[in-house]
Design an enzyme around this catalytic site. Structure first.
Site, PDB file in Angstrom:
ATOM      1  N   HIS A 155       0.872  -1.182   0.000  1.00  0.00           N
ATOM      2  CA  HIS A 155       0.000   0.000   0.000  1.00  0.00           C
ATOM      3  C   HIS A 155       0.904   1.226   0.000  1.00  0.00           C
ATOM      4  CE1 HIS A 155      -3.844   2.116   0.731  1.00  0.00           C
ATOM      5  NE2 HIS A 155      -3.040   3.013   1.263  1.00  0.00           N
ATOM      6  N   CYS A 156       0.768   2.046  -1.028  1.00  0.00           N
ATOM      7  CA  CYS A 156       1.670   3.183  -1.205  1.00  0.00           C
ATOM      8  C   CYS A 156       0.985   4.476  -0.777  1.00  0.00           C
ATOM      9  CB  CYS A 156       2.103   3.288  -2.672  1.00  0.00           C
ATOM     10  SG  CYS A 156       3.243   4.661  -2.984  1.00  0.00           S
ATOM     11  N   PRO A 157       1.504   5.159   0.252  1.00  0.00           N
ATOM     12  CA  PRO A 157       0.881   6.420   0.677  1.00  0.00           C
ATOM     13  C   PRO A 157       1.030   7.540  -0.346  1.00  0.00           C
ATOM     14  CG  PRO A 157       2.928   6.032   1.875  1.00  0.00           C
ATOM     15  CD  PRO A 157       2.656   4.788   1.095  1.00  0.00           C
ATOM     16  N   ASN A 160      -1.862   6.965  -2.468  1.00  0.00           N
ATOM     17  CA  ASN A 160      -3.084   6.698  -1.697  1.00  0.00           C
ATOM     18  C   ASN A 160      -3.873   5.554  -2.308  1.00  0.00           C
ATOM     19  OD1 ASN A 160      -5.010   7.028   0.333  1.00  0.00           O
ATOM     20  ND2 ASN A 160      -6.223   8.470  -0.873  1.00  0.00           N
TER      21      ASN A 160
END
Length: 366
Positions: A155-157, A160
């Site tokens: 999950h890549c911030p 998002n």
């Protein structure tokens, strides 16, 4: 009612906060456009031909960067299809049965016709309690999205979004074009940056934009090159980030290269068969994200000649097809070359859980 209302407010606040990294990148990108196109090219460059060449190349890279970034953000992650969800009667059976062999027997019956070949570290069927489904191979539950994501990478911030089967190609192109974007800016801005320090530029507003633009481009080039290089290595080995930290477990045991089919086929799994689409953020990955060909006896130099968990004296029967269940039609053509496959009925040994990384979202498998 009050706790439920406060929980809803917290969830909304979190959703807003999750967009802060994306807004930051967007603002930085907007400033870089102004600093390069206006302050550097139009205001500072005196040679007309240099202006034209730099602006044309810059806008090409800028467009590809924005396009791939947009696709990475707004491409919804793919979830397991309905066939992996338990029926109402199977859910009732699971609720009645205690955790243990009876619980696993229900899951084994439900999964007998599904193309599933990986297991938990204890050798059990991979099941998600929150989504109430049998997990396809390479599928993981994301605690941020609260969903099971097909071929989840992480999950890549910064986007998002979950990076998985549906948008992994877009994520790779986003890294590639952002790296080229930063390298191009740093290379063309360097001579003006040097003139800034030697007082070769007039003391104007453009002077400070040129200085900070070079620093930002050089700094991001270093970080992006390492990240892009790491993901190129993952693609060459047909691994996800999660699988690099925790190797997949098959019936015969842990195998870090169980999904690797060789460099060419590994590339085609992500980018597709038609090379004209490789550099475009258009979906062209092979398969459906639910089933993957797996070569357990591999020519990979990093993989031992005998699969982990098997006795070295054990003979591998030739022409024994593994997996026993059929792959999806969209994946089967990757196996046109003659390859050895094997399936071991030995109990898998317990492996280590892998390295911990707070930047990654992993599920705890039971």
């Amino acid at each position: 009612m009050a706790p439920s209302g406060s929980g809803s407010v917290r969830r909304r606040c979190r959703r807003v906060l999750y967009w802060i990294p994306v807004v930051f990148i967007s603002l930085l990108l907007g400033w870089s456009y102004y600093a390069y196109a206006i302050q550097l090219c139009i205001v500072s460059m005196e040679n007309i031909s240099e202006q034209v060449v730099c602006l044309m190349a810059y806008h090409l890279l800028f467009a590809m960067f924005v396009w791939s970034y947009w696709k990475t953000i707004f491409t919804l992650p793919m979830n397991p299809s309905k066939e992996f969800h338990l029926s109402y009667s199977e859910k009732e059976l699971l609720e009645r049965e205690p955790r243990g062999e009876a619980h696993q027997e229900v899951l084994r019956r439900a999964a007998k016709d599904l193309p599933i070949y990986t297991r938990t570290m204890s050798g059990a069927i991979r099941y998600c309690d929150r989504c109430q489904l049998i997990k396809p191979d390479r599928c993981h539950h994301c605690s941020v999205c609260d969903k099971c994501i097909l071929k989840m990478d992480h999950h890549c911030p910064w986007v998002n979004n979950c990076v998985g089967f549906s948008n992994y190609k877009f994520f790779l192109l986003f890294l590639a074009y952002s790296l080229l974007y930063c390298l191009f800016i740093a290379a063309t801005d360097l001579q003006y940056f040097i003139r800034f320090w030697t007082n070769g530029l007039p003391d104007t507003q453009a002077k400070f934009h040129i200085m900070f633009l070079f620093f930002a481009a050089a700094m991001f080039s270093v970080s992006l090159s390492s990240l892009f290089g790491y993901h190129c290595w993952l693609v060459s080995k047909n691994k996800s980030t999660l699988e690099a930290f925790r190797s997949p477990v098959f019936r015969h045991g842990t195998d870090k290269n169980g999904f690797s089919l060789g460099f060419s086929k590994n590339m085609r799994q992500v980018f597709g068969d038609e090379k004209k689409y490789w550099l475009l953020p258009i979906f062209s990955s092979l398969g459906d994200g639910c089933s993957f060909p797996t070569c357990l006896v591999n020519q990979d130099p990093e993989q031992p000649s005998t699969p982990a968990g098997m006795n070295s004296a054990t003979k591998i029967p030739e022409n024994h097809q593994f997996p026993a269940k059929p792959l999806r039609e969209s994946q089967s053509h990757l196996l046109t070359d003659s390859q050895c496959w094997t399936e071991s009925n030995t109990n898998p040994g317990k492996g280590k859980a892998g390295m911990s990384n707070p930047a990654l979202t992993m599920e705890n498998e039971t």
